[in-house]
Design an enzyme around this catalytic site. Structure first.
Site, mmCIF file in Angstrom:
data_model
loop_
_atom_site.group_PDB
_atom_site.id
_atom_site.type_symbol
_atom_site.label_atom_id
_atom_site.label_comp_id
_atom_site.label_asym_id
_atom_site.label_seq_id
_atom_site.Cartn_x
_atom_site.Cartn_y
_atom_site.Cartn_z
ATOM 1 N N LYS A 86 13.617 1.850 9.050
ATOM 2 C CA LYS A 86 14.496 0.791 9.569
ATOM 3 C C LYS A 86 13.976 0.204 10.881
ATOM 4 O O LYS A 86 14.368 -0.900 11.259
ATOM 5 C CB LYS A 86 15.926 1.304 9.745
ATOM 6 C CG LYS A 86 16.145 2.239 10.906
ATOM 7 C CD LYS A 86 17.614 2.653 11.009
ATOM 8 C CE LYS A 86 17.864 3.597 12.180
ATOM 9 N NZ LYS A 86 17.614 2.956 13.482
ATOM 10 N N ASP A 87 13.090 0.922 11.584
ATOM 11 C CA ASP A 87 12.543 0.430 12.845
ATOM 12 C C ASP A 87 11.257 -0.377 12.659
ATOM 13 O O ASP A 87 10.706 -0.880 13.639
ATOM 14 C CB ASP A 87 12.248 1.605 13.786
ATOM 15 C CG ASP A 87 13.499 2.338 14.220
ATOM 16 O OD1 ASP A 87 14.570 1.692 14.279
ATOM 17 O OD2 ASP A 87 13.422 3.546 14.491
ATOM 18 N N ARG A 132 23.734 -5.257 14.329
ATOM 19 C CA ARG A 132 24.379 -5.114 13.018
ATOM 20 C C ARG A 132 25.624 -4.238 13.124
ATOM 21 O O ARG A 132 26.679 -4.577 12.580
ATOM 22 C CB ARG A 132 23.394 -4.509 12.006
ATOM 23 C CG ARG A 132 24.041 -4.166 10.658
ATOM 24 C CD ARG A 132 23.131 -3.311 9.817
ATOM 25 N NE ARG A 132 22.786 -2.048 10.455
ATOM 26 C CZ ARG A 132 23.533 -0.958 10.422
ATOM 27 N NH1 ARG A 132 24.697 -0.963 9.805
ATOM 28 N NH2 ARG A 132 23.133 0.156 11.021
ATOM 29 N N ARG A 133 25.511 -3.106 13.804
ATOM 30 C CA ARG A 133 26.663 -2.210 13.949
ATOM 31 C C ARG A 133 27.754 -2.863 14.793
ATOM 32 O O ARG A 133 28.946 -2.733 14.493
ATOM 33 C CB ARG A 133 26.225 -0.878 14.563
ATOM 34 C CG ARG A 133 25.385 -0.027 13.623
ATOM 35 C CD ARG A 133 24.828 1.192 14.316
ATOM 36 N NE ARG A 133 24.051 2.016 13.401
ATOM 37 C CZ ARG A 133 23.053 2.803 13.765
ATOM 38 N NH1 ARG A 133 22.700 2.879 15.048
ATOM 39 N NH2 ARG A 133 22.398 3.520 12.872
ATOM 40 N N ARG A 150 21.715 2.906 24.739
ATOM 41 C CA ARG A 150 20.387 3.242 24.245
ATOM 42 C C ARG A 150 20.101 4.703 24.534
ATOM 43 O O ARG A 150 20.861 5.382 25.223
ATOM 44 C CB ARG A 150 19.322 2.354 24.907
ATOM 45 C CG ARG A 150 19.295 0.929 24.350
ATOM 46 C CD ARG A 150 18.034 0.219 24.782
ATOM 47 N NE ARG A 150 16.865 1.020 24.484
ATOM 48 C CZ ARG A 150 15.712 0.958 25.170
ATOM 49 N NH1 ARG A 150 15.604 0.148 26.205
ATOM 50 N NH2 ARG A 150 14.686 1.712 24.825
ATOM 51 N N ARG A 156 22.790 9.639 23.016
ATOM 52 C CA ARG A 156 23.863 8.725 22.608
ATOM 53 C C ARG A 156 25.081 9.495 22.105
ATOM 54 O O ARG A 156 26.221 9.114 22.377
ATOM 55 C CB ARG A 156 23.346 7.764 21.535
ATOM 56 C CG ARG A 156 22.465 6.644 22.099
ATOM 57 C CD ARG A 156 21.946 5.745 21.016
ATOM 58 N NE ARG A 156 20.899 6.402 20.233
ATOM 59 C CZ ARG A 156 20.581 6.073 18.985
ATOM 60 N NH1 ARG A 156 21.252 5.127 18.352
ATOM 61 N NH2 ARG A 156 19.601 6.690 18.361
ATOM 62 N N CYS A 244 14.399 -5.843 12.713
ATOM 63 C CA CYS A 244 15.264 -4.676 12.832
ATOM 64 C C CYS A 244 16.383 -4.880 13.850
ATOM 65 O O CYS A 244 17.221 -4.003 14.024
ATOM 66 C CB CYS A 244 14.439 -3.430 13.181
ATOM 67 S SG CYS A 244 13.433 -3.592 14.664
#
Length: 312
Positions: A86-87, A132-133, A150, A156, A244
């Site tokens: 995904k990155d 997106r989140r 971050r 996190r 991404c």
């Protein structure tokens, strides 16, 4: 002396775990090959101050979590890079190629850590660094305040329930791989049908130089179903000219009918506007399915949402 393959990855605990996971699969397949590890640092690792990864990418002139690794691959310093797919941008560096993604794929879902959607108080503060989140959370709970955070997964996760932050959103894949999934009463694993994951989430990207000995040795590895799902999701993202750091969700999977099913959503960052699409097709034509669904999203207004996002 047998072949030696140098495997590169980032130095985070999650990246090292992912590389180890992949090596545990391929070592028994290639008993005559010696695999060595090399840890690499990316712009997103060095810059822990900039609030969003999109800003880091603009500052470094590349991807926050792949450009330096690709440079090392092209320079011959490593022979393979193990990425969190995904990155990885949808276009990889010239002279390199992604091999078939390995299976099984980790859980694609996102996790709300510290609360559930139903128990979050009105006006709750939720941390996540992904547009997106942010977008999908605001779409489901317009009343919440989303703040950018971050750091690595443990950092996190520790923010949940502290300093006025009620919860954070993290990928189930990273939590599972690190053994950090919160207890059932302290999290909600979000339904991917309504909270669509990032394209490639939970999957690994195995990148090699075209024509290299490593590419030859590893050509037969990977999982057809996982790879088809990842390719469909990345094809959709590429057709939308996304990366991404855009608010695009996509979820592909091979279902009981033997077909590849793909669901996708593009959501405005304020959560007010969302377009969705879903379809299915043969497993051996994932890019065609991704491109077709991207066209449906465009017809329903996705470009307008993405243009507003990029302008902001």
């Amino acid at each position: 002396m047998g072949d030696v393959v140098v495997v590169g990855s980032r130095a985070s605990a999650l990246a090292k775990t992912q590389a180890r996971e992949w090596l545990e699969q391929v070592r028994p397949m290639l008993p005559g090959v010696v695999f060595k590890r090399r840890l690499l640092t990316e712009g997103g690792d060095r810059d822990r101050v900039t609030s969003t990864l999109a800003e880091v990418a603009r500052t470094t002139g590349g991807s926050a979590f792949s450009s330096d690794q690709e440079a090392a691959l092209l320079a011959g310093e490593v022979d393979v890079i193990v990425h969190s797919l995904k990155d990885l941008p949808t276009t990889v560096a010239d002279g390199t190629v992604l091999l078939r993604s390995p299976g099984p794929r980790e859980d694609v879902r996102d996790v709300l850590c510290g609360a559930s959607l139903a128990t979050l108080p009105r006006g709750a503060i939720v941390g996540t660094g992904a547009p997106r989140r942010m977008a999908q959370l605001r779409h489901l709970r317009p009343d919440v305040t989303v703040v950018p955070i971050r750091g690595n997964v443990p950092t996190r996760l520790r923010r949940a329930g502290r300093s006025g932050m009620h919860a954070v959103v993290l990928a189930a894949a990273g939590l599972n791989r690190l053994g950090l999934m919160p207890p059932a009463g302290e999290r909600e694993v979000l339904n991917p049908a309504t909270f669509l994951p990032s394209p490639g989430q939970g999957a690994l990207g195995i990148q090699v130089r075209i024509g290299s000995r490593a590419a030859e040795l590893l050509a037969g590895t990977g999982d057809v179903g996982v790879d088809a799902a990842a390719r469909a999701e990345r094809s959709l993202l590429a057709e939308l000219h996304g990366g991404c750091s855009v608010p695009v969700g996509a979820w592909a999977r091979v279902e009981a009918d033997g077909l590849l099913h793909l669901s996708a959503a593009v959501t405005s960052v304020d959560g007010a506007d969302q377009v969705t699409a879903a379809g299915q097709g043969p497993v051996d034509a994932p890019e065609k399915l991704g491109a077709h669904l991207a066209g449906e999203l465009v017809a329903r207004g996705a470009v307008r949402i993405l243009e507003r996002f990029r302008a902001s």
